[in-house]
Scaffold this active site. Structure first.
Site, PDB file in Angstrom:
ATOM      1  N   GLU A 204      78.592   4.547 -85.611  1.00  9.23           N
ATOM      2  CA  GLU A 204      79.615   4.839 -84.588  1.00  9.23           C
ATOM      3  C   GLU A 204      80.876   4.009 -84.795  1.00  9.23           C
ATOM      4  O   GLU A 204      80.879   3.054 -85.579  1.00  9.23           O
ATOM      5  CB  GLU A 204      79.028   4.577 -83.194  1.00  9.23           C
ATOM      6  CG  GLU A 204      78.552   3.147 -83.015  1.00  9.23           C
ATOM      7  CD  GLU A 204      78.900   2.583 -81.667  1.00  9.23           C
ATOM      8  OE1 GLU A 204      80.035   2.789 -81.200  1.00  9.23           O
ATOM      9  OE2 GLU A 204      78.034   1.910 -81.083  1.00  9.23           O
TER      10      GLU A 204
ATOM     11  N   LYS B  71      72.664  -3.060 -73.871  1.00 11.12           N
ATOM     12  CA  LYS B  71      73.445  -4.281 -73.712  1.00 11.12           C
ATOM     13  C   LYS B  71      72.979  -5.063 -72.481  1.00 11.12           C
ATOM     14  O   LYS B  71      72.688  -4.489 -71.440  1.00 11.12           O
ATOM     15  CB  LYS B  71      74.932  -3.922 -73.641  1.00 11.12           C
ATOM     16  CG  LYS B  71      75.447  -3.469 -75.004  1.00 11.12           C
ATOM     17  CD  LYS B  71      76.932  -3.296 -75.031  1.00 11.12           C
ATOM     18  CE  LYS B  71      77.443  -1.896 -75.175  1.00 11.12           C
ATOM     19  NZ  LYS B  71      76.624  -0.775 -75.400  1.00 11.12           N
TER      20      LYS B  71
END
Ligand code: PSU
Ligand code: MN
Length: 309
Positions: free
Chosen positions: A29, A164
């Protein structure tokens, strides 16, 4: 003028050849490069991920949108262009792609955006740092990353160090359960915590090697249309110290509250404050974990070519 979508999806020669020869390809990405990491380390990390995939014998396909074309297999100079601040590249999730092409803009793709493109061109493995998820306070804000819902309808295996640690991890795990997206620890039954090897949450499943991971996903696809998360923890000797992590997190959440950021801005603001608070230590950890994820994704893509019927 040719307005078909295919016209706007450009494969590099290397990626096109690898796909046509059924050789292993790993999607990478670009949001982590353009919005997630500070310059100039962002481009170094991209180069290291590219190399890690190559070292495992697979072909890297870095995905982004340049001048309204989706490029699968951005060159180093194209990536540099996309990341240059003057270009003000947008952050593109899966829902943004079609519009970005129509209005001929530049954009970096999130996990959601990247797997949407990867699946479209026939790539079934991607690597990132940490998957997006349910943000803290989501009961009020409704802020849940479209990474989750996109992964629930896109059959791509994503290698990440969990989600995250800025997120509500428990809520994210529950959402992935509801959405039917399997989470498989790589040589661990502890769910990784991005900057930390363990988030404190346990996993039901783990695999021992890349072949088992590839088999798990191939078999999963017989019964389900979703993708799969392979959770690869950062090595314990590279993780952020627990206290540093918790203090940085506190500071990051306070800042984002104070600034009142919402939407696409939230994750980049939290990551940038982690970097500032830890004087760059979090950036090093982020670098280590994403490069290790790229290497593992390369191994899994290789394994696919061997176990696929
Ligand atoms: N992993 C990282 N850094 C990042 C990201 C992942 O180490 O910046 C990006 C990915 O592109 C992911 C996005 O899809 O963060 C999540 O953004 P949001 O929470 O706005 O959906
Ligand atoms: Mn969001």
């Amino acid at each position: 003028m040719n307005n078909s979508l295919a016209h706007h999806v450009v494969l590099s020669d290397e990626v096109a050849t690898a796909l046509s020869e059924s050789r292993p390809v790993v999607a990478l990405e670009t949001t982590i490069v353009v919005q997630g990491l500070p310059a100039p380390i962002n481009l170094e990390v991209a180069r290291d991920c590219d190399q890690a995939v190559r070292d495992s014998g697979s072909v890297p396909a870095t995905i982004g949108v340049l001048n309204g074309s989706v490029v699968v297999g951005l060159s180093a100079s194209e990536l540099e262009e996309l990341a240059s601040p003057q270009r003000k590249a947008a952050k593109l999730s899966s829902r943004d792609l079609g519009i970005a092409l129509a209005v001929a803009t530049d954009g970096a793709t999130t996990v959601a955006g990247t797997i949407a493109v990867a699946h479209h061109v026939g790539i079934d493995v991607m690597a990132t740092g940490g998957l997006g998820g349910v943000h803290r306070g989501a009961a009020q804000s409704f802020d849940e990353s479209a990474d989750l819902t996109t992964l629930s309808r896109t059959p791509v295996l994503v290698v990440a160090s969990g989600v995250k640690s800025i997120l509500d991890i428990g809520a994210t795990l529950e959402r992935l359960d509801s959405l039917g997206v399997p989470i498989v620890g790589f040589r661990t039954t502890r769910f990784p915590g991005f900057y930390r090897a363990s988030s404190g949450f346990d996993l039901d499943w783990s695999v021992d090697d890349a072949t088992q991971a590839a088999l798990a996903f191939l078999n999963h696809r017989l019964f389900s249309p979703t993708g799969m998360l392979i959770a690869n923890p950062v090595p314990e000797d590279r993780q952020l110290d627990a206290q540093t992590h918790d203090h940085a997190l506190e500071s990051a959440l306070a800042l984002s509250n104070h600034l009142g950021v919402t939407g696409k801005e939230v994750t980049p603001v939290l990551l940038a404050e982690f970097a500032r608070f830890t004087a760059g230590e979090s950036v090093q950890v982020n670098r280590d974990l994403v490069v290790s994820n790229a290497a593992l994704a390369g191994d899994i893509a290789q394994a696919f070519t061997k176990v696929r019927p």
